[in-house]
Design an enzyme around this catalytic site. Structure first.
Site, PDB file in Angstrom:
ATOM      1  N   LYS A   1       0.811  -1.223   0.000  1.00 59.55           N
ATOM      2  CA  LYS A   1       0.000   0.000   0.000  1.00 59.55           C
ATOM      3  C   LYS A   1       0.848   1.279   0.000  1.00 59.55           C
ATOM      4  CE  LYS A   1      -4.219  -1.585   2.303  1.00 59.55           C
ATOM      5  NZ  LYS A   1      -5.148  -1.194   3.367  1.00 59.55           N
TER       6      LYS A   1
ATOM      7  N   ASP B   1     -10.406   3.462   1.722  1.00 57.18           N
ATOM      8  CA  ASP B   1     -10.741   3.114   3.116  1.00 57.18           C
ATOM      9  C   ASP B   1     -11.547   4.224   3.796  1.00 57.18           C
ATOM     10  OD1 ASP B   1      -9.683   0.566   3.231  1.00 57.18           O
ATOM     11  OD2 ASP B   1      -7.689   1.250   3.833  1.00 57.18           O
TER      12      ASP B   1
END
Ligand code: NDP
Length: 287
Positions: A71, A108
């Site tokens: 990520k 997210d």
């Protein structure tokens, strides 16, 4: 699922990737919408992430999700980074443009907000400070999300104060005050709070429990746990007993998948009770 010569492709890169529930999630939406598409687990070693991402447009992929440990490293590989992903410091969704370029996004924060709004629609961002327990990747996305929804004060409580201070500095924004607190101050931090979020791994299966005294939290304040294994954490059970509205972590996981799916396969998708039930069955069988 049938593979044809025109099947549209997406997937998730991770190392390891076998733990990921994303193939089940996206597979559910592909089946539900009868889409000629496939979403594949893509085990990619850390040292190969740049090559693997660059291969996606060559192989005809529409994009992919990223999980541990890619990520952060993906930030230096992609051609464009959405401002929110840059602020959070992590990319979890890659969209391939028509020119073959790679755009990095972070969904997210979207997943957190959608889950909160869906479960507690009456929650008011102006209703008081938000208390966030934790300063890792999940906390960074949640702080960015809450700052964007108009919460005026965010109190970060974390074991390692330096991590909390770095988060507060990286995500500072004009209309929000972010303060940093040790666990000794957690009761004081909960006073007058309008939201409490556990964004640590405490309470997750295999991790220590989260021992929290909720007596200083106003009784109507929603309590959110990002941990989703177990679904009903000790924190959520205690909050429910005291009458707080509670929000579990599964909805965040499911909602964060929506923007990528919609970009790759061109169909808007929802988080339904049928999807939650299918994911719960998967979580139970892979525990
Ligand atoms: P990170 O490793 O980035 O951060 C972990 C956080 O937990 C840090 O703040 C760390 O504190 C704290 N922590 C860990 N162990 C302890 C301990 N023993 N005592 C006190 N604090 C502790 O993890 P993530 O942020 O990526 O994930 C955190 C949780 O959120 C996980 O359970 C994960 O599964 C879940 N998650 C859920 C998502 C969803 O969609 N529902 C999305 C992303 C994550 P310190 O800084 O001191 O190390």
């Amino acid at each position: 699922m049938k593979i044809s010569g025109t099947t549209r492709l997406a997937g998730i890169m991770g190392w390891p990737v076998t733990h990921s529930r994303s193939p089940v999630l996206h597979g559910f939406w592909l089946d539900e919408n009868v889409i000629d598409g496939a979403y594949l687990p893509l085990p990619v070693r850390p040292e190969h992430i740049a090559q693997a991402l660059r291969a996606l447009p060559i192989l005809g992929f529409r994009g992919c999700n990223l999980t541990i440990p890619h990520k952060q490293t993906a930030l230096s590989v992609v051609d464009r980074i959405e401002p929110l992903a840059r602020r959070i410091g992590a990319v979890n969704t890659i969209i391939i443009g028509s020119d073959g370029s790679l755009e990095g996004r972070n969904t997210d924060a979207f997943g957190f907000c959608e889950n909160l709004r869906e479960t507690v629609p009456e929650w008011d961002p102006a209703g008081g400070p938000a208390v966030i327990l934790g300063a890792g990747g999940a906390a960074r996305a949640i702080v960015a999300a809450l700052a964007d929804t108009g919460v005026a004060e965010i109190r970060i409580v974390n074991r390692t104060l330096a991590h909390a201070a770095a988060l507060a500095s990286d995500l500072s924004a004009p209309r929000v005050t972010i303060t940093v607190h040790s666990w000794d101050e957690v009761s004081t931090a909960q006073r007058q709070a309008g939201l409490l979020v556990n964004a640590t791994s405490l309470g997750m299966v295999g991790e220590p429990p989260l021992m929290l005294d909720l007596s200083s939290l106003p009784p109507s304040t929603p309590v959110v746990d990002v941990v989703y294994v177990p679904l009903e954490t000790g924190l959520l059970a205690a909050a429910r007993r005291l009458g707080h509205p509670v929000v579990d972590g599964l909805g965040m996981l499911l909602h964060q998948g929506r923007p990528g799916f919609e970009a790759w396969f061109g169909v808007p998708v929802q988080v339904t009770q049928k999807l939650r039930a299918a994911m719960l069955a998967t979580l139970a069988s892979t525990r």
